[in-house]
Design a protein around this motif. Sequence first.
Motif, PDB file in Angstrom:
ATOM      1  N   ARG A 186       0.816  -1.217   0.000  1.00 62.80           N
ATOM      2  CA  ARG A 186       0.000   0.000   0.000  1.00 62.80           C
ATOM      3  C   ARG A 186       0.851   1.269   0.000  1.00 62.80           C
ATOM      4  NH1 ARG A 186      -5.175   0.281   3.642  1.00 62.80           N
ATOM      5  NH2 ARG A 186      -5.570  -1.910   4.078  1.00 62.80           N
ATOM      6  N   ALA A 207       0.743   4.050  -2.964  1.00 62.41           N
ATOM      7  CA  ALA A 207       0.442   5.462  -2.713  1.00 62.41           C
ATOM      8  C   ALA A 207       1.597   6.341  -3.177  1.00 62.41           C
ATOM      9  CB  ALA A 207       0.180   5.681  -1.226  1.00 62.41           C
ATOM     10  N   GLY A 238      -0.107  11.265   1.095  1.00 64.96           N
ATOM     11  CA  GLY A 238       0.151   9.826   1.049  1.00 64.96           C
ATOM     12  C   GLY A 238      -0.222   9.160   2.359  1.00 64.96           C
ATOM     13  N   ILE A 268      -3.954   8.723   2.313  1.00 67.95           N
ATOM     14  CA  ILE A 268      -4.604   7.764   1.409  1.00 67.95           C
ATOM     15  C   ILE A 268      -4.238   6.306   1.670  1.00 67.95           C
ATOM     16  CG2 ILE A 268      -5.014   9.483  -0.409  1.00 67.95           C
ATOM     17  CD1 ILE A 268      -2.828   8.177  -2.053  1.00 67.95           C
ATOM     18  N   VAL A 269      -3.043   6.022   2.196  1.00 70.42           N
ATOM     19  CA  VAL A 269      -2.705   4.605   2.427  1.00 70.42           C
ATOM     20  C   VAL A 269      -3.668   3.939   3.385  1.00 70.42           C
ATOM     21  CG1 VAL A 269      -0.231   4.596   1.979  1.00 70.42           C
ATOM     22  CG2 VAL A 269      -1.038   5.183   4.248  1.00 70.42           C
TER      23      VAL A 269
END
Lengths: 350, 294
Positions: A114, A118, A146, A149-150
Amino acid sequence: MAEVTLKDVRKVYPGGVEAVKGVSFDVPDGHFCVMVGPSGCGKSTLLRMIAGVETITSGEIRIGERIVNEIEPSERDIAMVFQNYALYPHMRVYDNMAYGLRNRKTPKDEIDRRVREAARILEIDALLDRKPRQLSGGQRQRVAMGRAIVRRPKVFLFDEPLSNLDAKLRITTRVEIKKLQKALGTTSVYVTHDQLEAMTLADMLVVMNAGRVEQIGAPLAVYERPATTFVATFIGAPAMNLLKMGGAEPALLLDNASVPAEGAIIGIRPEDFAIGAGDTAPAGGVALPLTVGAVEKVGPESFVYGTLDRGDNVIVRLPGQHAPAPGERAVAIAAREKLHIFSVDGQQRL
Amino acid sequence: MEKRSAFNHRFLPYALLVPQLAITVVFFYWPAIQAVWQSFLLQDAFGLSTAFIWLDNYRDLFSQPDYYQTIVTTLVFSGGVAVLSLSLALLLAVQADKQLSGAGVYRTLLIWPYAVAPAVAGVLWAFMFQPSLGVIARILRDDLGIDWNPLLNSDHAMIMVVLAAVWKQISYNFLFFLAGLQAIPKSVIEAAAIDGARPARRFWTITFPLLSPTMFFLIVVNIVYAFFDTLGLIDAMTAGGPGKATETLVYKVYADGRLGGDLGGSAAQSVILMIIVIALTAIQFRYVEKKVTY
Ligand SMILES: Nc1ncnc2c1ncn2[C@@H]1O[C@H](COP(=O)(O)OP(=O)(O)O)[C@@H](O)[C@H]1O
Ligand SMILES: [Mg+2]
C-alpha cells in the motif's frame, strides 16, 4: 465510505470564545464538501471536532451510522491533512506513511504494497528513505497526502493543505487533489479561506461567517444566487459591487421591481457590467454614470475602477484590453437578470 | 557614520574580557594546575616536607581495592539518581503538559527544591529518615514493618542519599522536559491520534523519540550532578557511611584530602575526576551539535 452529518454543533472554548455557533449540514457519501470563510470564522474548529481532536460542546456529529461525539480520534477511521502537514519529523517518509497501518496491525507485506502504491500515485517513490526535513514544501505536502490515502479511511479531512505552497504549485496540487478524490470516491471535508480553491474543488460549498453557516449549495448555485451580502462579496473576485439604496430609489432605478419601503441593497458583479455609450438602460436593468478613476489591464481582461455620480465606488471587469481611460466619463450598464437584490441588513435575498 | 567607531580601540575588547578571564583563571585553571602538580607530590602529614614522585600517587590509588569499591558505589549512586530523577521528572512533566489549568502552581511547587542548598536538603532528608525521630522512618517501621536503619544498614543509607539527591534534581529535569514537550507541535501528536495510535503508543513512538535530544542532554547533566554536586548532601546525611557504603569518588577526594590529610592521593583522584568531566562534556558537545536523532 460514509456520510458525515452535523447536527446543531457548537463549540465554546474554555475562556468563553464561542467559535462555532450551531452548525448543521450533511455531506453525502463520496461528496467533496468545502467549508470556506474568512480567517477566524471557526472552520478549523469545526473540522477538528469532526476529527475528534477537539471536544464538542453540544450537538451531534455522525460519521456513517455512528455518533462519534465520544469516540477517540484513533477509532473514527478518518484521515487528516494538516496545514503544516504535521509529519513525524523523526521518521522516514516510508514510516510516516506506514505508521497508521502499523497501528492497525496490518500485515507487513500489505503495508509495503500500500505504501509503495500510494507513493507511486503521488510520485514520491524516490523519497521514501528521506526524513521530512530533507523535503521541499511541495514534497512534504505529498507525503501528508500519502499518509492519508494509504489508510483508506472513511473520510478525508483537509485543513488548508495548500496554503503553504507557492502559487503555481497550489494550482497543480489543487487539480490533483480533485482527481484523486474522484478516483478514490472518499467523502471529504476541506477547509479553506480561498474562494477560488473552494469554487474549483467543491461538489458542495459551505460558506461560513463568524461561527455560523451563511449558505450551503453547489459552487455555481452559490455564485449565481448568493443568499446574503456576505456570501455575495466573499464568493467571486473582485467582489460584487453593493449599492445601498434607500426608500424609493431602487424602485425608480429598477422601474417596477417590488422593493420594500425601507430600501434595499443592489448587488452587481464586476463581470456583469458593460460599459455603454448613452445612458439608456436595458429593459428593467440599470445604467449608472460614472467617472473612471483607474484602469488595470492584465491581458485577457481589464478592470475599471470608477466612482458613480451617486457616490459609490464600483469595479467593472471587461474582457480584453479595450477600456475607457482614467478621467473619462462612462456609463456602467447591467441587465435586470444580473442584479442581486438584498434586504437593507444584507441578511436576506429578495 | 561608522557604527563600529566606538570599538576602534585596539585593547578595549581585551580589557572587557579581563574580568571574566581573571575569574576563570583564578577559580578554575589555577586550582586545576595546582591539583595536577600536587598529584605528583608526596607530602608528609604535617606539610613539612614534599617529594616529587611522578605517578606514584596514581599507582597507589589503583592498587587499593577501596578505590574500586568507591567506583562501584559511585556508579550505583549515579545510575540510581539519573534513572530515578529522569523518569520521575518526565512523568511529572507529561502531567503538567497535559493540563494547562493550575500548571503554574504545580510548576512553582516543583521548582522549589532546586532553590534549597544541598547541605540543607541533606539535613532535611536525614532528619525525615532518622530511625528514632524521622517521620518517614516511623511510617516505614510502624506501618510497613521495615526495620529501617540507615545508620547501620548500608543499603538503607544508599537508598536515602539517592532519594535526597533525586529530590534535589527533579525540578531541573522537569523544567527541561516540560520545555521539550512544549516544543513538540501539537499537530504532530494529533496526527498520530488520528493515525490510530492510542495514548501510550503515541508517547513511546512520537513524544519520547522527539524528546531524545533533551533526554540525552539531561542524562549527561544528571551524571555530572550525581558525580560532583552531591558532596554537600552526602556529607550532611551519611558522611560516606556506614563504613564506606555511600562514599562516592568526590566524597573520597574530600575525605582523603581534607579529613585524611593525603593531599597527593586526593589530588590524583581529583585529576581523574577532572578527566571524567572533560570527557562527559566533550561527548555532550559532540552529540548536541549532531542533534542526536533527527
Ligand atoms: N484553542 C483555542 N482556545 C481558544 N480559542 C480558540 C482556540 N482555537 C481557536 N480559537 C478561536 O476560535 C475562533 C475560530 O478559530 P478557527 O476555528 O481556528 O478559525 P479558522 O480556522 O476559520 O481561521 C477564533 O476566534 C479563534 O481565536
Ligand atoms: Mg484555520
